[in-house]
Scaffold this motif. Structure first.
Motif, mmCIF file in Angstrom:
data_model
loop_
_atom_site.group_PDB
_atom_site.id
_atom_site.type_symbol
_atom_site.label_atom_id
_atom_site.label_comp_id
_atom_site.label_asym_id
_atom_site.label_seq_id
_atom_site.Cartn_x
_atom_site.Cartn_y
_atom_site.Cartn_z
ATOM 1 N N TRP A 1 0.839 -1.208 0.000
ATOM 2 C CA TRP A 1 0.000 0.000 0.000
ATOM 3 C C TRP A 1 0.869 1.251 0.000
ATOM 4 O O TRP A 1 0.603 2.195 -0.741
ATOM 5 C CB TRP A 1 -0.940 -0.024 1.214
ATOM 6 N N LEU A 2 1.917 1.256 0.822
ATOM 7 C CA LEU A 2 2.811 2.420 0.867
ATOM 8 C C LEU A 2 3.506 2.652 -0.478
ATOM 9 O O LEU A 2 3.595 3.784 -0.952
ATOM 10 C CB LEU A 2 3.874 2.234 1.963
ATOM 11 N N ILE A 3 3.972 1.580 -1.081
ATOM 12 C CA ILE A 3 4.653 1.691 -2.372
ATOM 13 C C ILE A 3 3.695 2.183 -3.459
ATOM 14 O O ILE A 3 4.089 2.931 -4.357
ATOM 15 C CB ILE A 3 5.286 0.332 -2.763
ATOM 16 N N SER A 4 2.433 1.797 -3.347
ATOM 17 C CA SER A 4 1.459 2.211 -4.365
ATOM 18 C C SER A 4 1.084 3.693 -4.230
ATOM 19 O O SER A 4 0.494 4.257 -5.143
ATOM 20 C CB SER A 4 0.196 1.342 -4.289
ATOM 21 N N GLY A 5 1.430 4.318 -3.136
ATOM 22 C CA GLY A 5 1.106 5.727 -2.908
ATOM 23 C C GLY A 5 1.570 6.641 -4.021
ATOM 24 O O GLY A 5 0.767 7.378 -4.609
ATOM 25 N N PRO A 6 2.868 6.631 -4.344
ATOM 26 C CA PRO A 6 3.347 7.509 -5.414
ATOM 27 C C PRO A 6 2.713 7.174 -6.776
ATOM 28 O O PRO A 6 2.457 8.069 -7.576
ATOM 29 C CB PRO A 6 4.850 7.257 -5.462
ATOM 30 N N ASP B 1 -7.032 10.588 -2.483
ATOM 31 C CA ASP B 1 -7.998 10.302 -1.420
ATOM 32 C C ASP B 1 -8.419 8.831 -1.466
ATOM 33 O O ASP B 1 -8.621 8.204 -0.425
ATOM 34 C CB ASP B 1 -9.229 11.197 -1.555
ATOM 35 N N THR B 2 -8.564 8.296 -2.663
ATOM 36 C CA THR B 2 -8.938 6.887 -2.812
ATOM 37 C C THR B 2 -7.868 5.986 -2.221
ATOM 38 O O THR B 2 -8.163 5.003 -1.543
ATOM 39 C CB THR B 2 -9.150 6.538 -4.301
ATOM 40 N N TRP B 3 -6.599 6.328 -2.449
ATOM 41 C CA TRP B 3 -5.471 5.563 -1.910
ATOM 42 C C TRP B 3 -5.555 5.532 -0.379
ATOM 43 O O TRP B 3 -5.381 4.480 0.235
ATOM 44 C CB TRP B 3 -4.160 6.200 -2.386
ATOM 45 N N GLN B 4 -5.837 6.659 0.235
ATOM 46 C CA GLN B 4 -5.960 6.732 1.695
ATOM 47 C C GLN B 4 -7.213 6.002 2.179
ATOM 48 O O GLN B 4 -7.191 5.322 3.207
ATOM 49 C CB GLN B 4 -6.014 8.190 2.155
ATOM 50 N N LEU B 5 -8.295 6.128 1.426
ATOM 51 C CA LEU B 5 -9.557 5.496 1.796
ATOM 52 C C LEU B 5 -9.432 3.967 1.819
ATOM 53 O O LEU B 5 -10.047 3.301 2.655
ATOM 54 C CB LEU B 5 -10.656 5.924 0.825
#
Length: 125
Positions: free
Chosen positions: A36-41, A47-51
């Motif tokens: 999940w962290l790697i997919s951030g950038p 917002d969807t990434w955080q959700l």
């Protein structure tokens, strides 16, 4: 006395707590978090990434509370039954001590001090 088969939820809660209590599950959860962290950038920290992580962890935590509580309740009940049997076998008949789980916190603190005095350990565990 015949051994009664546990109910469906009891079986589910026991199996789930055994499986989810393993070290490899922690490593797998850590792996999911790293992905999940790697997919951030890649997703622009949207917002969807955080959700995704917020919703996932909330749902998992919500469901696990019931599984953990069920398992702890059964463990505590079994421990109380075993302790009561030991106390009965040893001839301990102090009603307040036998029903300690039903007493107030203040009364339990009083009983701890009383038992420690009788044991002669001067309050040391």
């Amino acid at each position: 006395m015949a051994k009664k088969k546990p109910g469906l939820f009891t079986q589910f809660a026991t199996t789930t707590s055994v499986i989810l209590g393993r070290p490899w599950i922690f490593v797998a959860a850590l792996g999911v978090l790293i992905v999940w962290l790697i997919s951030g950038p890649l997703l622009g920290f949207s917002d969807t990434w955080q959700l995704i992580i917020n919703t996932s962890t909330t749902i998992i935590t919500f469901l696990m509370v019931f599984v953990i509580q069920n398992t702890q309740n059964r463990d505590n009940l079994a421990m109380n039954i075993k302790q009561d049997a030991i106390m009965k076998k040893l001839g301990i008949t102090d009603k307040e001590l036998l029903e300690a789980e039903e007493q107030s916190d203040k009364h339990l603190e009083y009983e701890v001090k009383k038992v420690q005095k009788k044991g002669g350990n001067n309050g040391k565990a």
